[in-house]
Design an enzyme around this catalytic site. Sequence first.
Site, PDB file in Angstrom:
ATOM      1  N   ARG A  23      68.520  14.569 -16.662  1.00 27.64           N
ATOM      2  CA  ARG A  23      68.043  13.774 -17.808  1.00 27.64           C
ATOM      3  C   ARG A  23      66.532  13.819 -17.783  1.00 27.64           C
ATOM      4  O   ARG A  23      65.893  13.276 -16.874  1.00 27.64           O
ATOM      5  CB  ARG A  23      68.543  12.334 -17.686  1.00 27.64           C
ATOM      6  CG  ARG A  23      68.189  11.460 -18.875  1.00 27.64           C
ATOM      7  CD  ARG A  23      69.025  11.844 -20.104  1.00 27.64           C
ATOM      8  NE  ARG A  23      69.025  10.791 -21.099  1.00 27.64           N
ATOM      9  CZ  ARG A  23      68.345  10.837 -22.251  1.00 27.64           C
ATOM     10  NH1 ARG A  23      67.576  11.884 -22.514  1.00 27.64           N
ATOM     11  NH2 ARG A  23      68.427   9.853 -23.118  1.00 27.64           N
ATOM     12  N   GLU A  25      63.916  12.550 -19.383  1.00 28.65           N
ATOM     13  CA  GLU A  25      63.046  11.367 -19.377  1.00 28.65           C
ATOM     14  C   GLU A  25      63.078  10.625 -18.042  1.00 28.65           C
ATOM     15  O   GLU A  25      62.165   9.876 -17.715  1.00 28.65           O
ATOM     16  CB  GLU A  25      63.438  10.413 -20.498  1.00 28.65           C
ATOM     17  CG  GLU A  25      64.823   9.792 -20.335  1.00 28.65           C
ATOM     18  CD  GLU A  25      65.209   8.910 -21.518  1.00 28.65           C
ATOM     19  OE1 GLU A  25      65.539   7.740 -21.251  1.00 28.65           O
ATOM     20  OE2 GLU A  25      65.179   9.368 -22.673  1.00 28.65           O
ATOM     21  N   ARG A  28      62.317  14.651 -15.052  1.00 23.74           N
ATOM     22  CA  ARG A  28      61.649  15.927 -15.310  1.00 23.74           C
ATOM     23  C   ARG A  28      60.336  16.049 -14.544  1.00 23.74           C
ATOM     24  O   ARG A  28      60.038  17.105 -13.957  1.00 23.74           O
ATOM     25  CB  ARG A  28      61.385  16.099 -16.807  1.00 23.74           C
ATOM     26  CG  ARG A  28      60.714  17.444 -17.151  1.00 23.74           C
ATOM     27  CD  ARG A  28      60.365  17.512 -18.623  1.00 23.74           C
ATOM     28  NE  ARG A  28      61.535  17.370 -19.474  1.00 23.74           N
ATOM     29  CZ  ARG A  28      62.372  18.358 -19.775  1.00 23.74           C
ATOM     30  NH1 ARG A  28      62.155  19.561 -19.260  1.00 23.74           N
ATOM     31  NH2 ARG A  28      63.400  18.145 -20.554  1.00 23.74           N
ATOM     32  N   GLU A  89      76.783  19.423 -20.986  1.00 18.40           N
ATOM     33  CA  GLU A  89      76.451  20.319 -19.874  1.00 18.40           C
ATOM     34  C   GLU A  89      77.398  20.099 -18.702  1.00 18.40           C
ATOM     35  O   GLU A  89      77.915  21.043 -18.104  1.00 18.40           O
ATOM     36  CB  GLU A  89      75.010  20.076 -19.398  1.00 18.40           C
ATOM     37  CG  GLU A  89      73.950  20.751 -20.200  1.00 18.40           C
ATOM     38  CD  GLU A  89      72.574  20.552 -19.573  1.00 18.40           C
ATOM     39  OE1 GLU A  89      71.615  21.081 -20.142  1.00 18.40           O
ATOM     40  OE2 GLU A  89      72.464  19.880 -18.530  1.00 18.40           O
TER      41      GLU A  89
END
Length: 1153
Positions: A23, A25, A28, A89
């Site tokens: 995810r 936010e 990363r 995913e």
Amino acid sequence: MAAASSCSDIIPQEKHDVFLSFRGEDTRNTFTSHLYEALRQKKIQTYIDDKLERGDEISPALLKAISESKLSVIIFSKNYASSTWCLDELVHILQCRGEQIVIPIFYGIDPSVVRKQSGIYADAFVQHEERFKGTKEGKVLAWRGALKTAADISGFDSQTIRPESDLVKVVVNDILEKLNRKLQIARGLKGLVGMEKHIQQVELLLCLNSLDVQIVGIWGMGGIGKTTIAEVVFDRLSSQFEACCFIANVRESEAKHGLNDLWNQILRTLLKEENLCMATPSIISTFARERLRRTKSLIVLDDVSELSQLEPLAGGDCNLFGPGSRILVTTRNKRIFRNGADDDKIYEVKELEVDEALELFHLIAFRNKSPPGDYTTFAKEVVDYARGNPLALKILASVFSNCRSKEDWESELDKVKKFPNQNIQNVLRLSYNGLHQNEKDIFLDIACYYKGECIADAIRMLDASGFCANAGIRLLIDMSLISIKGHFPRVEMHDLIQEMGQTIVLDECIKDPGQRSRLWTAKDVGYVLKHKRGTQAIECLGMSMDPITDLDINPSAFKKMHNLRLLKLQFERHSYSKSWVNKVHLPQGLKCLPQALRILHWDGYPLNSLPSKFCPDNLVVLHMQGSRLERLWDKGLKISLGSLKEIDLRLSKHLAEVPDLSESPNLERIDLEGCTSLVQLPLSFQHLAKLTRLHLDDCSNLKILPEMPGNLKVLRLDRTAIEELPSSIWCHEKLYELNLGTCKELKNIPSSTRRLNSLLYLRLNSCLSLEELPSRLRVLDLRNCKSLGLGSLPVELPSRLRFLSLGYCKSLGLGSLPVELPSGLMSLDLRNCKSLGSLPKLPWLLKELDAHGCTSLETVSSSMRTAPIQGRDQYVQYWENIWPGNEELVFINCVKLDQRARSNIMADAQLTVMRFASRRHKKWNGTKIVCPGNEIPKWVRYQSEGCSINIKLPPHWFRQGFLGYALCIVVAFNNYTPPPDFKYPYFCCGAHHKTNNGHKERCDCDLDISLPDDMILNSDHVFLWCFCPYFVRFGITINREDSEASFDFMLYQHTDRSRIGKNKEPIDPSTVRVKRCGVSLLYAQDLEKLLGGIDEDVVMEPKQVVEEEDFIIKTKRGRDESELSGSGTTASFKEEDNDQLPPQSSKRKINIM
């Protein structure tokens, strides 16, 4: 694009090492970036999606990237579940899980939250369910399932591994380890053939859904592929466990470092503590034990050789590991599992099939699947030598890959056969090195002399040599060095293992055979005996005399062989005849034989007596078939035979007398079959208290039989001149076999034999009347009883009778047979009973009925139409265990059979074919049904005029339960007489399988029917049998879509009885030809219906007109007719119905159309 497509729909080529799912936010710029950089520094090619998520569905490029990755890392964070992109995913990653490794990382969130979708994940799913209500509710359920599945996979928790830098380091190391192993396995799999079936079986035994802690064994001979199977299974399943450990070469590791080091290595790996050390395997700290109990572990122990290596895991505390843990063990020694795994949890790895072995050899030797045409024969020779052992095939393929010409191949082949490859030998010899002396000696004796022998005979001979044979053979079986196979069990040994054993003996002294413990080749034996080169090193000396010409033995050849215990000069069993040509000569006589001799086996012994200086104190077995003996010892010699247990002098035509054997209290067997000069036996026979078998058949001049000892179990007197039997014979309570066939001089047989309480086999052919028979009788042979007629047989035969032979009883007619035959009767021989007009109700267990030549026979009832449904399990057990042979219904030349009788025969034929096809252990062909007639039964679904038929098979024809084919032909006979000299009609069918991808298979199935040479056939006959293709028998998968099968029926007759199937010649078509043929696909469900009881309209549907999409049976007429007309006929049928079975009834109905 939705993420619901399967991974197999996308090109599975792997372009990336790792795919990162995260995810953005959340991670990363933190953990994910640190992990990506660490992977990049390790040169691990990692796919990371740097783009911001846009839209509801992930792109095809991203799906492709997932599919093309070797390993996926899923970083679960607080907001992961709120992203539909991430969830798609995840679903696609799990769909590809069978092809790639999956590692979950729980970053800042508890695994239970992911598993149960509680807390913040629950809030996310409230929004998803609201958003997709009534539209994509199935997708939401898929997301939930994917989260639960992923949370159950062994991974890493950021809350237990701190700081974050340590977490990154641990994850990267784990990825490296898993990728290295995957690459290693992939490289290994590249050269593997037939692996998938092994993997499936092992995974079934592992029962992965069970929470029990289980041990599963992989067992087999050296080089058979056990380690490779374990590696592939470990690679496939390791992601489903919290901790995994693969310990290779346990045997070698313990030898080098000790058992304690081995156990510490397991603990360190499972608990992920590099410095953990336990003092002994039996002492584990309480905390370590608790941690293990909370861990779902996968442990592989490769090449375990001793029980002690497995005891810390298999013995003691069964709660040592967490629920669902699995321990997979590879071994050559089955006995290590006695305290761990049950027999049904041990997978035996068998040799590769021939086609698989050829494919593996081609891949390595020719670097492709097809060798140049000129080298095909060479390749087959090498594969035949390796006998399906993968390690041997790989080693030999590597050797032959360096050959550049035919001359190189021929030279290398010759070298391999003369000098076994040392690398193969080293691997196999490990099993031998672990044996004790008793087992080593037994193994070497089997390798040199007893391979292929009946197990009972081998045990007797090994016991006679002074070994503990039973215990030794059991251990050799458990060590994968030998096996016992066949309905008549024989000792089998892989050719490479036999070669290894023989090489061990050859290595004792390469140059001088006289210095070796065992000699078995004609060359070495001949050299030692001819040139008097024997020494005290020789313990066993034996050879087959079939391949030699003539051998003159030195009279003192055995003088220095003080330790010789086995002397075995024999003809092959199949070459036994009543006129052997002796090939071993003693022109100067024989001075002595060693006193140590325990087994003396000398076929065709050329002297009239044994050496006078031979002291047989230790002799246990004396076998001298076909000898020129007139007596065993010269008259007047007092010989001690206190150890002797067996005497076999059969076919010794010159033997005129048998010595006084009163000094041989241990004698158990005496075989004097065919000793035609023998007139009487010594009175001492009655005092041989341990004698159980006495064979005197074909002693054509034997007239007087003394009283027999009370322990006698088998007495064979066929074709003797005996006039009267001792009255005590009829009171022998232990006698279970009595043969009195063709005793023409025998004056009297009592009408009742009921006092023979143990009698199972009785053969008579001079009986006038038998009022009572022993209640336990299993076999009654009354063939050629010319006087057998009305009233000759008891009204009720023994209930346990299994075999009844009444062939060639010419007076057997109306009323001669009992009204009801025993229910358990399995074989009935009525050949050439020309006066027989009808048969009584036949037993439903009957497997073999031969009534050919019963020219007066008119009526036959069905034996199976009223088969009871109760006892069906016992019925199946009979097929598998009691009767592994053929099932036959033969009514050749029974031309007076009425239509009802023929219908009944074909009713039984349908079930006979079905039940044989459903057996687990099938012979190449094992059914024969023959009956006068010119119509193929209507239940044979696909029919054609002529001798050929081609079928376009329906979709899914090769579904579960497919058993093979029923094959049927109508043969027209025109004044046909079988030729003499053992020539037999031989019906041969060639079956070709063609698939839509061009794959072709050829399967030959043969039906042979023997006919007496005085029979003349002038009528049509229906022949029916079943054919199980090799890909069904061996579980080989072929393309199942749009397949075709063609069948060509060709008639042959044998030209050599001893080589059935080898020498065949076509039959003159003017006297015999195929008029019609038919084929039916057989399914297990159909047998259930037949046994269960079905309305007549359901059993077999009549022919129907069908639409274009239904499958078509293309047929063509016989070759001559086709050439003239140039056209064929087309018939169509609907695919078989597979409805549920109707309720079972107590009786079965069959519709014959």
